[in-house]
Scaffold this motif. Structure first.
Motif, PDB file in Angstrom:
ATOM      1  N   GLN A  48       0.826  -1.204   0.000  1.00  0.00           N
ATOM      2  CA  GLN A  48       0.000   0.000   0.000  1.00  0.00           C
ATOM      3  C   GLN A  48       0.865   1.261   0.000  1.00  0.00           C
ATOM      4  O   GLN A  48       0.534   2.262  -0.656  1.00  0.00           O
ATOM      5  N   ILE A  49       1.972   1.214   0.741  1.00  0.00           N
ATOM      6  CA  ILE A  49       2.890   2.350   0.760  1.00  0.00           C
ATOM      7  C   ILE A  49       3.487   2.573  -0.630  1.00  0.00           C
ATOM      8  O   ILE A  49       3.589   3.708  -1.119  1.00  0.00           O
ATOM      9  N   PRO A  58      10.631   4.465  -5.176  1.00  0.00           N
ATOM     10  CA  PRO A  58      10.714   3.079  -4.672  1.00  0.00           C
ATOM     11  C   PRO A  58      11.166   3.047  -3.219  1.00  0.00           C
ATOM     12  O   PRO A  58      11.810   3.972  -2.716  1.00  0.00           O
ATOM     13  N   LEU A  59      10.798   1.953  -2.542  1.00  0.00           N
ATOM     14  CA  LEU A  59      11.174   1.772  -1.132  1.00  0.00           C
ATOM     15  C   LEU A  59      11.263   0.274  -0.867  1.00  0.00           C
ATOM     16  O   LEU A  59      10.267  -0.440  -0.986  1.00  0.00           O
ATOM     17  N   SER A  60      12.449  -0.206  -0.519  1.00  0.00           N
ATOM     18  CA  SER A  60      12.603  -1.634  -0.261  1.00  0.00           C
ATOM     19  C   SER A  60      11.865  -2.032   1.010  1.00  0.00           C
ATOM     20  O   SER A  60      11.587  -1.197   1.882  1.00  0.00           O
ATOM     21  N   PHE A  61      11.551  -3.325   1.117  1.00  0.00           N
ATOM     22  CA  PHE A  61      10.851  -3.809   2.312  1.00  0.00           C
ATOM     23  C   PHE A  61      11.697  -3.584   3.553  1.00  0.00           C
ATOM     24  O   PHE A  61      11.180  -3.203   4.612  1.00  0.00           O
ATOM     25  N   ARG A  65      10.541  -1.291   6.745  1.00  0.00           N
ATOM     26  CA  ARG A  65      10.465  -1.802   8.123  1.00  0.00           C
ATOM     27  C   ARG A  65      11.265  -0.912   9.071  1.00  0.00           C
ATOM     28  O   ARG A  65      10.821  -0.604  10.174  1.00  0.00           O
ATOM     29  N   ASP A  66      12.445  -0.486   8.643  1.00  0.00           N
ATOM     30  CA  ASP A  66      13.270   0.368   9.491  1.00  0.00           C
ATOM     31  C   ASP A  66      12.611   1.731   9.725  1.00  0.00           C
ATOM     32  O   ASP A  66      12.680   2.286  10.831  1.00  0.00           O
ATOM     33  N   LEU A  67      11.950   2.272   8.694  1.00  0.00           N
ATOM     34  CA  LEU A  67      11.346   3.600   8.807  1.00  0.00           C
ATOM     35  C   LEU A  67      10.125   3.612   9.722  1.00  0.00           C
ATOM     36  O   LEU A  67       9.698   4.687  10.156  1.00  0.00           O
ATOM     37  N   LEU A  72       7.297   9.558  10.697  1.00  0.00           N
ATOM     38  CA  LEU A  72       6.324   9.062   9.723  1.00  0.00           C
ATOM     39  C   LEU A  72       6.450   9.772   8.381  1.00  0.00           C
ATOM     40  O   LEU A  72       6.195   9.183   7.321  1.00  0.00           O
ATOM     41  N   ALA A  73       6.868  11.025   8.390  1.00  0.00           N
ATOM     42  CA  ALA A  73       6.971  11.807   7.157  1.00  0.00           C
ATOM     43  C   ALA A  73       7.962  11.196   6.176  1.00  0.00           C
ATOM     44  O   ALA A  73       7.870  11.426   4.969  1.00  0.00           O
ATOM     45  N   LEU A  74       8.923  10.409   6.652  1.00  0.00           N
ATOM     46  CA  LEU A  74       9.935   9.811   5.783  1.00  0.00           C
ATOM     47  C   LEU A  74       9.349   8.775   4.830  1.00  0.00           C
ATOM     48  O   LEU A  74       9.983   8.412   3.838  1.00  0.00           O
ATOM     49  N   LEU A  75       8.140   8.294   5.119  1.00  0.00           N
ATOM     50  CA  LEU A  75       7.492   7.318   4.251  1.00  0.00           C
ATOM     51  C   LEU A  75       6.758   7.969   3.082  1.00  0.00           C
ATOM     52  O   LEU A  75       6.337   7.287   2.152  1.00  0.00           O
TER      53      LEU A  75
END
Length: 411
Positions: A48-49, A58-61, A65-67, A72-75
Motif C-alpha cells: 500500500q505504501i 521506490p522503497l525496499s521492504f 520496516r526500518d522507517l 512518519l513523514a519519511l514514508l
C-alpha cells in the motif's frame, strides 16, 4: 490559489501512507500475533505504501520496516508535503504502538471528506472507506431523524453522560435503535482478564496494557484520550495470580487547578479511583462516537452549565446542531449573539484545513472555541479563521468574554 483537486490528492496520499504505516506498526509491535501473520500484514502494508509513493519513489521492504520506528513523514513521496505528519512517530521509545495515531487517522478522514465534497464530483481522494459515513455522522443522522430539538438534545447528552455502562441501563437511554447500535461489547484493548475500568473524566473504558521490567509485570490502565491522561487518568495495578479484581493506584499526582479563566472548565479527576467492573453485561460506545461526541461534548456541556449557572440562557446544539452553543446577551439594539462551534482536534493543521475547505464554519457559527488544553493551536487557527470572519478563543476565555459582555463574573 491551490487547485482543490490537487489538495485532495496530496491529503489522500498522506492518509494512505498513514493508515498503511499504522497497520504495519501495530503488527510489528504485536508479539502475541503469530510471526507469519505479522509478516503478511507488513507485506500488505508495504504494498500500500508503494502504491501511494508511485513508481518514481521506490522503497525496499527492509527500508520500509526500518522507517516504521522513525519520523512518519519519511514514508511519504518526496513531492508530498508532510504537514500534519511531520515529527509523528508510530512506535514509542519503549517499543509500543502509539495509540494516539487514531486521532490523526480520523482527523485526516474528516478533512478528506470535506475536501472531496469541495471538488464537486472530482475523483475521491483515498480508499473506498471514505464513501461510507463515519460512525459519529451516522449517530448524528439517527438523532436528527425525528426532527425534534428536544429529542436531539436528550439523545446527544445521553451519549456524553453514559459512554459505557450496564446493558440494562443503556437500553433505557432516550436513543433511537439506529443510534443504540453504537453501544458494543467492551473492546479487548480495554479489558484485563474479565474486568474493565472507566476513565474518571469521560467514563469510557480505559486502555489496558502490561509492561515487564526486571522480571516483574505491571498492569497499566489509562484513558485513550491523551489530555485525560495528562489530567490524571492513568493508573498502575499489580498482576494477581488469584484472579481477584485489580486495584488501581494513580501513576502520578493529578495536576493542580489552574488559575484564571481555565479554572472554570478544568476537568478534575474524581476523588474515587476507578474500580474494576465486570466485562459481562456491559457495553460501550464505538471509538468514533466516543471520540467525536463524548469527548468534545464534555466541554460543550460544561460550558453550557457554567454559563447557565451565571444567569445566562445558553442553548445547546440549536437548530439540530447547526453549531454547538447559542448565547444571547442583552436585548434589542444592544443584543450580542455568540454562535459557538467547539472543536477538539489533536492536530490543529487538519482543523485549519477543514476550515479552509468549508470556507469558515459550515453551520454558520461566528466563534470557534477549542478546549483550554488546546490553547497552543490558537496562533494557527486565528490566522486561518480570520480569513473567513471567524473568531477564535479557548472555551475558558470565550466564557469570560461572554460573561464580561453581560456584566457577570466568569471566574
Amino acid at each position: 490559489m491551490n487547485d482543490p483537486r490537487s489538495l485532495v490528492s496530496t491529503a489522500g496520499v498522506r492518509h494512505m501512507v498513514m493508515t498503511a504505516a499504522a497497520m504495519a506498526a501495530q503488527a510489528l509491535t504485536d508479539n502475541d500475533r503469530p510471526p507469519d501473520r505479522r509478516l503478511g500484514t507488513l507485506m500488505e502494508a508495504h504494498g500500500q505504501i508503494l502504491a501511494a509513493r508511485g513508481p518514481f519513489n521506490p522503497l525496499s521492504f527492509s527500508d520500509f520496516r526500518d522507517l516504521l520506528t522513525q519520523d512518519l513523514a519519511l514514508l511519504l513521496p518526496e513531492d508530498v508535503p508532510a504537514e500534519e505528519m511531520q515529527g509523528v512517530h508510530l512506535i514509542t521509545p519503549d517499543g509500543q504502538f502509539d495509540d494516539d495515531l487514531y486521532d490523526l487517522e480520523q482527523e485526516q478522514r474528516l478533512v478528506l471528506r470535506t475536501m472531496a465534497r469541495m471538488t464537486r464530483g472530482g475523483q475521491q481522494a483515498s480508499s473506498d472507506d471514505l464513501e461510507a459515513e463515519m460512525d459519529q455522522e451516522r449517530a448524528y443522522t439517527g438523532l436528527k431523524k425525528p426532527q425534534d430539538q428536544s429529542v436531539y438534545v436528550s439523545g446527544r447528552k445521553a451519549l456524553i453522560d453514559m459512554p459505557a455502562g450496564p446493558v440494562g441501563t443503556v437500553r433505557k437511554l432516550p436513543l433511537p435503535s439506529s443510534v443504540a447500535v453504537f453501544y458494543q461489547p467492551i473492546a479487548y484493548a480495554a479489558t484485563y482478564d474479565r474486568w474493565w475500568f472507566g476513565c474518571p473524566i469521560c467514563r469510557w473504558p480505559m486502555k489496558i496494557s502490561v509492561q515487564q521490567a526486571r522480571g516483574t509485570k505491571t498492569g497499566i490502565a489509562e484513558c485513550f484520550h491523551r489530555p485525560h491522561r495528562t489530567f490524571g487518568a492513568k493508573y498502575h495495578f499489580k498482576i494477581s495470580d488469584t484472579g481477584a479484581a485489580p486495584e488501581l493506584k494513580p501513576a502520578s499526582s493529578a495536576p493542580s487547578l489552574p488559575s484564571g479563566n481555565d479554572a472554570v472548565l478544568f476537568p478534575q479527576v474524581r476523588a474515587a479511583i476507578p474500580e474494576a467492573t465486570p466485562v459481562k453485561d456491559h457495553v460501550a460506545l464505538t471509538r468514533g462516537v466516543w471520540r467525536w461526541t463524548t469527548v468534545p461534548g464534555l466541554v460543550e456541556v460544561a460550558m453550557y452549565e457554567a454559563l447557565k449557572a451565571r444567569g445566562l440562557k445558553p442553548e445547546l446544539w440549536p437548530d439540530l446542531d447547526a453549531y454547538d452553543l447559542l448565547v444571547e446577551v442583552g436585548s434589542g439594539r444592544h443584543k450580542t449573539t455568540f454562535r459557538i462551534d467547539l472543536k477538539d482536534y489533536s492536530h490543529p493543521i487538519l482543523l485549519a484545513q477543514k476550515i479552509q475547505a468549508d470556507e469558515g464554519d459550515a453551520g454558520g457559527a461566528d466563534w470557534l472555541a477549542v478546549p483550554d488544553y488546546r490553547a497552543s493551536s490558537l496562533p494557527l487557527l486565528t490566522r486561518v479563521c480570520g480569513e473567513y470572519g471567524l473568531n477564535v478563543a479557548t472555551a475558558g476565555d470565550l466564557g469570560a468574554k461572554i460573561c464580561g459582555k453581560a456584566g457577570l463574573s466568569w471566574v
